[in-house]
Design a protein around this motif. Structure first.
Motif, PDB file in Angstrom:
ATOM      1  N   LEU D 307     -11.086  11.901  64.823  1.00  0.00           N
ATOM      2  CA  LEU D 307     -12.034  11.444  64.914  1.00  0.00           C
ATOM      3  C   LEU D 307     -12.331   9.927  64.552  1.00  0.00           C
ATOM      4  O   LEU D 307     -13.393   9.426  64.752  1.00  0.00           O
ATOM      5  N   SER D 308     -11.144   9.271  64.386  1.00  0.00           N
ATOM      6  CA  SER D 308     -10.862   7.754  64.321  1.00  0.00           C
ATOM      7  C   SER D 308      -9.761   7.329  64.366  1.00  0.00           C
ATOM      8  O   SER D 308      -8.661   7.984  64.159  1.00  0.00           O
ATOM      9  N   ASP D 309      -9.707   5.998  64.975  1.00  0.00           N
ATOM     10  CA  ASP D 309      -8.376   5.467  65.138  1.00  0.00           C
ATOM     11  C   ASP D 309      -7.259   6.134  65.937  1.00  0.00           C
ATOM     12  O   ASP D 309      -6.032   5.778  65.773  1.00  0.00           O
ATOM     13  N   GLY D 310      -7.757   7.110  66.689  1.00  0.00           N
ATOM     14  CA  GLY D 310      -6.590   7.739  67.622  1.00  0.00           C
ATOM     15  C   GLY D 310      -5.787   7.020  68.395  1.00  0.00           C
ATOM     16  O   GLY D 310      -4.573   6.951  68.333  1.00  0.00           O
ATOM     17  N   PRO D 311      -6.287   5.789  68.936  1.00  0.00           N
ATOM     18  CA  PRO D 311      -5.363   4.947  69.810  1.00  0.00           C
ATOM     19  C   PRO D 311      -4.217   4.117  69.045  1.00  0.00           C
ATOM     20  O   PRO D 311      -3.273   3.977  69.665  1.00  0.00           O
ATOM     21  N   GLN D 312      -4.503   4.015  67.722  1.00  0.00           N
ATOM     22  CA  GLN D 312      -3.395   3.351  67.026  1.00  0.00           C
ATOM     23  C   GLN D 312      -2.612   4.405  66.030  1.00  0.00           C
ATOM     24  O   GLN D 312      -1.726   3.996  65.184  1.00  0.00           O
ATOM     25  N   SER D 313      -2.728   5.630  66.160  1.00  0.00           N
ATOM     26  CA  SER D 313      -2.206   6.452  65.414  1.00  0.00           C
ATOM     27  C   SER D 313      -1.032   7.027  66.215  1.00  0.00           C
ATOM     28  O   SER D 313      -0.697   7.427  67.132  1.00  0.00           O
ATOM     29  N   LEU D 314       0.259   7.378  65.219  1.00  0.00           N
ATOM     30  CA  LEU D 314       1.671   7.688  65.866  1.00  0.00           C
ATOM     31  C   LEU D 314       1.504   9.099  65.957  1.00  0.00           C
ATOM     32  O   LEU D 314       0.821   9.932  64.777  1.00  0.00           O
ATOM     33  N   ARG D 315       2.032   9.900  66.772  1.00  0.00           N
ATOM     34  CA  ARG D 315       2.415  11.362  66.494  1.00  0.00           C
ATOM     35  C   ARG D 315       3.559  11.571  65.382  1.00  0.00           C
ATOM     36  O   ARG D 315       4.303  10.815  65.531  1.00  0.00           O
ATOM     37  N   PRO D 316       3.828  12.546  64.956  1.00  0.00           N
ATOM     38  CA  PRO D 316       4.552  12.806  63.875  1.00  0.00           C
ATOM     39  C   PRO D 316       5.941  12.405  64.286  1.00  0.00           C
ATOM     40  O   PRO D 316       6.845  11.955  63.758  1.00  0.00           O
ATOM     41  N   GLU D 317       6.329  12.891  65.266  1.00  0.00           N
ATOM     42  CA  GLU D 317       7.921  12.745  66.132  1.00  0.00           C
ATOM     43  C   GLU D 317       8.039  11.185  66.235  1.00  0.00           C
ATOM     44  O   GLU D 317       9.114  10.804  66.149  1.00  0.00           O
ATOM     45  N   VAL D 318       6.961  10.378  66.598  1.00  0.00           N
ATOM     46  CA  VAL D 318       7.264   8.985  66.926  1.00  0.00           C
ATOM     47  C   VAL D 318       7.497   8.380  65.437  1.00  0.00           C
ATOM     48  O   VAL D 318       8.163   7.427  65.495  1.00  0.00           O
ATOM     49  N   PHE D 319       6.554   8.906  64.628  1.00  0.00           N
ATOM     50  CA  PHE D 319       6.526   8.430  63.356  1.00  0.00           C
ATOM     51  C   PHE D 319       8.193   8.374  62.679  1.00  0.00           C
ATOM     52  O   PHE D 319       8.507   7.576  61.977  1.00  0.00           O
ATOM     53  N   GLN D 320       8.611   9.812  62.905  1.00  0.00           N
ATOM     54  CA  GLN D 320      10.072   9.878  62.415  1.00  0.00           C
ATOM     55  C   GLN D 320      10.794   9.134  62.844  1.00  0.00           C
ATOM     56  O   GLN D 320      11.863   8.469  62.087  1.00  0.00           O
ATOM     57  N   ARG D 321      10.832   8.662  64.365  1.00  0.00           N
ATOM     58  CA  ARG D 321      11.715   7.881  64.814  1.00  0.00           C
ATOM     59  C   ARG D 321      11.541   6.237  64.252  1.00  0.00           C
ATOM     60  O   ARG D 321      12.460   5.466  64.058  1.00  0.00           O
ATOM     61  N   MET D 322      10.382   6.130  64.013  1.00  0.00           N
ATOM     62  CA  MET D 322       9.939   4.687  63.536  1.00  0.00           C
ATOM     63  C   MET D 322      10.589   4.744  61.871  1.00  0.00           C
ATOM     64  O   MET D 322      11.157   3.672  61.801  1.00  0.00           O
ATOM     65  N   MET D 323      10.561   5.744  61.288  1.00  0.00           N
ATOM     66  CA  MET D 323      11.014   5.617  59.943  1.00  0.00           C
ATOM     67  C   MET D 323      12.411   5.255  59.900  1.00  0.00           C
ATOM     68  O   MET D 323      13.040   4.581  59.317  1.00  0.00           O
ATOM     69  N   GLU D 324      13.353   5.791  61.057  1.00  0.00           N
ATOM     70  CA  GLU D 324      14.669   5.642  61.018  1.00  0.00           C
ATOM     71  C   GLU D 324      15.070   4.230  61.482  1.00  0.00           C
ATOM     72  O   GLU D 324      15.966   3.578  60.731  1.00  0.00           O
ATOM     73  N   SER D 325      14.310   3.731  62.397  1.00  0.00           N
ATOM     74  CA  SER D 325      14.703   2.194  62.890  1.00  0.00           C
ATOM     75  C   SER D 325      14.213   1.354  61.770  1.00  0.00           C
ATOM     76  O   SER D 325      15.030   0.424  61.695  1.00  0.00           O
TER      77      SER D 325
END
Lengths: 339, 339, 339, 339
Positions: D307-325
């Motif tokens: 309902l807000s900020d979809g275009p800048q939100s990560l999907r959980p699986e992308v977030f997980q990869r982000m955390m690792e890097s």
């Protein structure tokens, strides 16, 4: 200038800075506060000295007191400069209006525009023969062919010519035709070009850079004047901000600020300043009310066929109505547009 | 592109616009909404056509769909370009660091700096012989004398040379010495200069203008590439904002955006980006973590004696520590700085 | 709105987007270009739908066609709104001037100022009782005590009162005294506060935020109007840019733009706009020439003793001269300041 | 501070200013240059005194030497503050990551997100129950219902909760649920709100305003601390510039500057900073490399339904990869993200 020492700077470090200031020829006044020591330095400062002191260990920052420009400043000359361009004076009671198309596109287009703006009371004719364009695939101007067309228009209408020069190499050629050089916003800090027009005596219309402070703009004028040419007229044409409703943000307080800081006349360009022809007349009136010493306005007989800047160009009949309403405002502030 | 008509545009006016679009060679798709009619136009658009349509009666605005750059864009070439400068590759796994003083001040100063940055692992040597300075009273560089000193440093250290060119007239001279031209921020839209370096094959480091959008920056690259020189490396060096704590605001998201939009490598300049040597190391690390393809850093043996940019110059020993910590970060993102 | 698909979006992905648009109730028009597919979507759009579509796989971007404001827009109402404040009309031929000190400091200070600005022709009295200050150590206003002093000044001079409200909790209290609420620049997007004043019928002077686009400003007005209060007057007071010579950059083209986009009257504040009393008169004249529907000006009997904004406050005698010269300009554009 | 007199200020005027400075309790040091007289004033300065002196006849300008903040400054406390939020420490070796959706939309959405970000290594959960939205027609949040859902997620996952408060009236209610208040960018100078959260002991995540200087941001922190709450964590989330390719310009040099000027920890928000989920990972890595003490990232299980900020939100699986890097980069600078 004021040298602010870092908190906890030792006596030894302070002494070194004082010694350095004396080597540079400054008179030194020391003030010790509870949290900071500051040193007043009186004498001739240069950009080099400032940066070197700023890079000296123990120095937190340098606060300059005087403006860096000299010849462009009001302390050098307190009354407004009057600069003549083909018999038209900027900086006096009249507010001359420079009008014409963004670019010279053809003999017909330019002559038609020249006649129409002359009839409406324009004082000078503008038109670009060398066009700086954001895209390499856009129309780049007719070059010397365009200058010849401008000269023909001057012959026919008697209007002096204002035209842009973009390359130091072209200063001589353009100078053979132009009554006033225009330095565009993107070239305000093209120092090779500034120095080159500074070697001539041809008046220069110096547009403010898109993100230039008033201070940097006056320093750009200083380049031209210090190279030998005192005939500089400044031109406010809008600065870049976050606002997208207008092409640029026309900064009319710059007119007032320049009149406070400098003796140079200031012209305003409401066409580039707004990017929309519907906004031009109101902003032209505002500019004159703020004290502008001139206007420069884009006019095209058929904006929908213009090779550049159509959306901000006035049709000749709209320009004529603008001239009348601007004249009324000019008279309300003790000046005039239409003779 | 999309042509948005004014509210209440008549059938006749809409028909005229459609006719015009067809004359320009566009395929036309009409959508009538309750409050607006919009016309989709498919075909080859140019800046002229857009402005002419925008100036056409009845048209409210034009919304372009495609980016205006072609050769600089990722749709032209999808993999990152690798550009070689004196044996050093930008756009590959190594993140080359260009280092040296803002200006060549003397033979001693430059040679000492060259040796020190070479030892610390720099890949190329920077140093200005022609300096664009805000004040006409500041040191303007040693000109060709400076270029000769740079050439001597290359001979001694083997480091290729990156040096600024500011005047189209000097492109030939500078090109005889430089391994890479630098186009400074103030000249990013000096189109005469861009075209001139575009006629050579010498790689060009194109700095982003102080208030240039990423789009305008890529269009400036397009000038060089379309003139025949594909060897363009972009350089983010900070943009002008309201913040005064830093000299400029280093826009690292521009690195990510350029990698999304273009195949050209991007280098980051944390020295101009921050204006303070204390901030350089952290921002250099951040730049590499964001994906920068190189760094350019100001180093001076004695910043407090530098003729320009002392406050943002690293001492050689600080530069060496910076190199080590940047290398560690580079390795964390799959690249390296020190061989 | 227009949905631009990513290059190479598959038929399946395009079909999914079309299905989604139809679920949202849009009529769909498909245009296939060589490099992009774009989908025109006609129907009621909301911010949610736009963001959700933008986050949908295969979508590159959404281009909205219509402005997001409705009640504040010119398409809702084409003639200028006339808003009455204590018998004074904004949006008509008269250009009312609101004058007074930044803050109510004492009974004597306020009453003296009220008398002087009334004599000089001011239409309303301004004065802050609740002051939003950058530093917690600065004078924060007299609160309700200040409101009582304002009420006394109204009783004596007949001038209606404009005063700032900063906390939703204070709307009721301030509303018992004020003839017009002022929402300060820092609160332009304090939506709780906007909603609260929107529940009253008291006119609201809505200042533009320091970095608010004209679009966001009109959306803030929409908050107030949609909550039930149509009496909104906009106030341009300068935006934040890189320029430091003036406190803010007074954007007079915003006056022209608002008149193009909205039916709401616009007032200009040259005091905050410039931050320097010497610049106020010229910018006030410019504002009126640009079409401003009112002015708000800081006046203090002894600026050197003011507890806030002394540097930008006019002395009463300077204010009087300003009123005369602004009236002359107003008459040149078919309006008047002094009755 | 330094008082710069106007050129040609008479002895009498200078004497008056000196007398005034002494009345204010300053020690006075006079320096007479050729073109200007400057007066060093040592003692306790306040914003009032500065403005009053600036408004005094004969004074050209005041140059403050010291920063206006005290409790937020490094001179008050030199080591980095460590602030604990539900057992998680900001300002230490670990770089905690706060993750979750922009808004709490439903129990299912929030619990699903909470589980996923917990799994990926997030330290705290974010989610807005009161949403400040540009449009009055957008989803405004679930209010206390949303807070209850957040509390349930904490119960289930153990993650502490960070949630925004927008109205001083709601501080008590929100404070019953939140482990850390978030003050949004639009409320950075909502002084009533700052004072209200300053009366609690709940940690405050203070976002930088869209056009706030670092100095103003630290002054906003000073409001909270001086009201009694020392637990302030700053959050850089991008500033407003002319660039439109990114939603804001993420100013990572602000991290370095804050570490130089203040003892408060700084968190970075790459989601709002860029506005595009594709840019988030690279900018998160850059933030940590620059020295950020934490990250706050928007994650949504289905961004295309947010309902807000979809275009800048990560999907959980992308977030997980982000955390690792991001963890890898953190370790390269002597810190860590994943325990």
């Amino acid at each position: 200038m004021i040298v602010v020492m870092e908190p906890g700077a030792s006596e030894e470090v302070i002494d070194q800075v004082i010694r350095r200031l004396r080597e540079f020829g400054f008179d030194v006044h020391l003030s010790r506060g509870v949290e900071r020591t500051v040193i007043g330095a009186i004498g001739e400062k240069t950009a080099e000295k400032i940066q070197q002191l700023e890079a000296t260990p123990g120095v937190e920052k340098i606060v300059p007191i005087l403006q860096p420009y000299k010849l462009a400043g009001k302390e050098f000359k307190s009354e407004r400069s009057q600069i003549e361009v083909n018999g038209v004076v900027f900086g006096g009671t009249r507010v001359p209006v420079i009008a014409g198309p963004c670019a010279v596109e053809s003999r017909e287009q330019l002559l038609e525009t020249a006649r129409r703006v002359k009839e409406a009371g324009a004082a000078l004719l503008r038109g670009g023969a060398y066009k700086p364009r954001t895209s390499p695939y856009s129309f780049q101007g007719l070059a010397e062919e365009g200058l010849k067309i401008l000269a023909e228009a001057r012959e026919e209408t008697g209007l002096g010519i204002v035209t842009e020069v973009v390359n130091p190499r072209d200063v001589e050629t353009v100078g053979r035709y132009a009554d006033m050089f225009q330095i565009g916003a993107r070239n305000m800090q093209n120092f090779s070009l500034l120095t080159e027009v500074g070697k001539t005596r041809v008046p220069v219309l110096l547009k403010r850079g898109l993100s230039a402070t008033i201070n940097e703009w006056l320093m750009a004028a200083e380049y031209i004047i210090s190279a030998g040419n005192p005939n500089v007229i400044l031109c406010e044409r809008g600065i870049r901000t976050f606002e997208t409703e207008t092409r640029n943000t026309l900064d009319l307080s710059a007119v007032v600020a320049v009149h406070e800081l400098s003796h140079l006349p200031v012209v305003v360009d409401p066409s580039h300043g707004t990017g929309k022809w519907k906004y031009v007349t109101d902003m032209a009136k505002a500019a004159v009310a703020a004290g502008a010493d001139g206007l420069i306005v884009e006019v095209h007989p058929r904006p929908e066929e213009a090779l550049s800047d159509g959306p901000q160009s006035l049709r000749p009949e709209v320009f004529q109505r603008m001239m009348e309403s601007v004249d009324t405002v000019a008279r309300a502030v003790g000046r005039y547009v239409l003779g």
